[in-house]
Design a protein around this motif. Structure first.
Motif: not given
Length: 166
Positions: A107, A109-110, A114
């Motif tokens: 999460s 990393e995401k 983003q």
């Protein structure tokens, strides 16, 4: 097949070149050991690097000089990596940023990706992990593939080249 290739399935780059020229890196981390590991890995594979210790120094460096990639630690004193990356992106600068964090999660990393990161590395990382992250965002010259076992010698033999920017 070398030890590093066996572990990663990746042939480590002999040189950090793209379009026939050396890549120029800005490394930002407030930990001398982490700076040293990143610097020696990049120099080992013929990249050029400059080291700084906080986000303000990153912003100053990219204003004055040109870099191909920023290696950016998330947790730094003064101005952390997240705020630094946000300011870089708000300025319209699209320089590739590899975010480095000791707090690894899918999460996290995401969220970093983003918010403008080009790639993400979790600490601790191996040299070939860094090289794979670089290769994923900048096309490295194919002519510089080599056997990883020849590149696994000691990379921690000197102090980081830390430039303090005021």
């Amino acid at each position: 097949m070398g030890r590093l290739e066996e572990r990663s399935g990746f042939s480590v780059m002999k040189k950090l070149y793209t379009a026939g020229r050396q890549l120029n890196f800005l490394i930002a981390d407030d930990n001398d050991v982490n700076l040293l590991v990143a610097q020696k890995t990049i120099e080992k594979f013929k990249g050029i690097c400059r080291c700084v210790t906080d986000g303000y120094q990153v912003l100053d460096a990219i204003e004055k000089d040109s870099f191909d990639i920023i290696l950016l630690d998330i947790q730094m004193a003064n101005l952390d990596g997240i705020a630094t990356m946000e300011l870089i992106r708000k300025s319209g600068n699209k320089i590739p940023i590899i975010v480095i964090s000791a707090f690894a999660s899918a999460s996290e990393e995401k969220v970093f990706i983003q918010n403008g990161a080009s790639a993400y590395l979790a600490k601790p990382y191996y040299p070939e992990d860094l090289l794979k992250a670089i290769d994923s965002i900048v096309p490295l010259d194919d002519d510089y593939q080599s056997n990883a076992s020849s590149n696994s010698s000691n990379i921690l033999s000197s102090k980081p080249n830390k430039e303090l920017i005021i």
